[in-house]
Design a protein around this motif. Sequence first.
Motif, PDB file in Angstrom:
ATOM      1  N   LYS A  18      67.333  34.159  -6.323  1.00  0.00           N
ATOM      2  CA  LYS A  18      68.695  33.908  -5.646  1.00  0.00           C
ATOM      3  C   LYS A  18      68.407  32.402  -5.207  1.00  0.00           C
ATOM      4  CE  LYS A  18      69.340  38.652  -4.327  1.00  0.00           C
ATOM      5  NZ  LYS A  18      68.455  39.255  -5.221  1.00  0.00           N
ATOM      6  N   GLU A  19      67.475  31.922  -4.788  1.00  0.00           N
ATOM      7  CA  GLU A  19      67.392  30.446  -4.186  1.00  0.00           C
ATOM      8  C   GLU A  19      67.796  29.657  -5.729  1.00  0.00           C
ATOM      9  OE1 GLU A  19      63.821  29.894  -2.383  1.00  0.00           O
ATOM     10  OE2 GLU A  19      64.207  31.154  -0.757  1.00  0.00           O
ATOM     11  N   LEU A  20      67.089  30.020  -6.715  1.00  0.00           N
ATOM     12  CA  LEU A  20      67.297  29.334  -7.911  1.00  0.00           C
ATOM     13  C   LEU A  20      68.687  29.242  -8.465  1.00  0.00           C
ATOM     14  CD1 LEU A  20      66.363  27.468 -10.418  1.00  0.00           C
ATOM     15  CD2 LEU A  20      65.762  29.755 -11.472  1.00  0.00           C
ATOM     16  N   ILE A  21      69.562  30.196  -8.200  1.00  0.00           N
ATOM     17  CA  ILE A  21      70.955  30.360  -8.572  1.00  0.00           C
ATOM     18  C   ILE A  21      71.677  29.589  -7.457  1.00  0.00           C
ATOM     19  CG2 ILE A  21      72.800  31.774  -8.501  1.00  0.00           C
ATOM     20  CD1 ILE A  21      70.728  34.175  -9.652  1.00  0.00           C
ATOM     21  N   GLU A  22      71.457  29.632  -6.253  1.00  0.00           N
ATOM     22  CA  GLU A  22      72.119  29.018  -5.336  1.00  0.00           C
ATOM     23  C   GLU A  22      71.810  27.250  -5.379  1.00  0.00           C
ATOM     24  OE1 GLU A  22      70.625  30.751  -1.583  1.00  0.00           O
ATOM     25  OE2 GLU A  22      71.654  32.560  -1.787  1.00  0.00           O
ATOM     26  N   ARG A  23      70.775  27.030  -6.022  1.00  0.00           N
ATOM     27  CA  ARG A  23      70.722  25.430  -6.119  1.00  0.00           C
ATOM     28  C   ARG A  23      71.476  25.036  -7.086  1.00  0.00           C
ATOM     29  NH1 ARG A  23      64.937  26.775  -5.548  1.00  0.00           N
ATOM     30  NH2 ARG A  23      64.712  26.746  -7.709  1.00  0.00           N
ATOM     31  N   SER A  24      72.050  26.005  -8.222  1.00  0.00           N
ATOM     32  CA  SER A  24      72.661  25.631  -9.393  1.00  0.00           C
ATOM     33  C   SER A  24      74.153  25.429  -9.021  1.00  0.00           C
ATOM     34  CB  SER A  24      72.321  26.651 -10.594  1.00  0.00           C
ATOM     35  OG  SER A  24      70.919  26.621 -10.476  1.00  0.00           O
ATOM     36  N   ALA A  43      78.816  25.869 -18.149  1.00  0.00           N
ATOM     37  CA  ALA A  43      79.896  25.770 -17.350  1.00  0.00           C
ATOM     38  C   ALA A  43      79.656  25.700 -15.998  1.00  0.00           C
ATOM     39  CB  ALA A  43      80.744  26.794 -17.840  1.00  0.00           C
ATOM     40  N   PRO A  44      80.516  25.291 -15.084  1.00  0.00           N
ATOM     41  CA  PRO A  44      80.428  25.330 -13.592  1.00  0.00           C
ATOM     42  C   PRO A  44      80.652  26.744 -13.459  1.00  0.00           C
ATOM     43  CG  PRO A  44      81.528  23.399 -14.080  1.00  0.00           C
ATOM     44  CD  PRO A  44      81.365  23.843 -15.557  1.00  0.00           C
ATOM     45  N   ILE A  74      72.572  33.892 -20.479  1.00  0.00           N
ATOM     46  CA  ILE A  74      72.871  32.715 -19.635  1.00  0.00           C
ATOM     47  C   ILE A  74      71.567  32.244 -18.837  1.00  0.00           C
ATOM     48  CG2 ILE A  74      75.238  33.271 -19.088  1.00  0.00           C
ATOM     49  CD1 ILE A  74      74.623  34.498 -16.379  1.00  0.00           C
ATOM     50  N   MET A  75      71.282  30.880 -18.524  1.00  0.00           N
ATOM     51  CA  MET A  75      70.080  30.634 -17.959  1.00  0.00           C
ATOM     52  C   MET A  75      70.446  29.681 -16.758  1.00  0.00           C
ATOM     53  SD  MET A  75      66.720  28.712 -19.611  1.00  0.00           S
ATOM     54  CE  MET A  75      67.597  27.241 -20.299  1.00  0.00           C
ATOM     55  N   PHE A  76      69.689  29.738 -15.736  1.00  0.00           N
ATOM     56  CA  PHE A  76      69.644  28.641 -14.647  1.00  0.00           C
ATOM     57  C   PHE A  76      68.145  28.235 -14.642  1.00  0.00           C
ATOM     58  CE2 PHE A  76      72.212  32.153 -13.598  1.00  0.00           C
ATOM     59  CZ  PHE A  76      73.604  31.729 -13.066  1.00  0.00           C
TER      60      PHE A  76
END
Length: 172
Positions: A18-24, A43-44, A74-76
């Motif tokens: 979740k932190e990786l997603i939140e940093r993106s 895409a944002p 999709i990738m973060f």
Amino acid sequence: MNTTHTEKKAKPVAPKVKELIERSKSVILATVDAEGNPNSSYAPFVKVDNTFYILVSFMAKHTKNLSEGRKTSIMFIEDESATKQIYARERLTIEAGISQVERDSETWVNVIIKLKEAHGKVVDVISEMGDFILIALHPVKGSYVNGFGSAYFVDSSLEIIEHRNDVNHQSK
């Protein structure tokens, strides 16, 4: 007791995903066209509940591919400038289902507000353009990697479910 082996098998704390997603601020998209030709883009996004939303233009190849309901991934991924090891960047890759959000629906209005909060006033302008559509990306399954030998399967809720494999990299 082999502590190295034990450490490799330990699941990372779920919030790391979740932190990786939140940093993106944006998501990398992998789509295919009707002939099976791949296309990569970005895409944002905003995440609402367990769905990622992107506001995209039909001027982009990925929008046509997504609007026709083809499979997507999709990738973060951790920023290159922040990584300690370029070969082992932290990343989350997700297979996602696709749906288009009806313009001016309750979901459209709520997500546009969240996109504007996340990405600024430009959202007011582009959301009014007729070639922009709102796509919902629904996680199906995926994988999370946070280093060598540290790869995990994730479920549709983006929770880590198991270590991807117990096989170490092989020497030549």
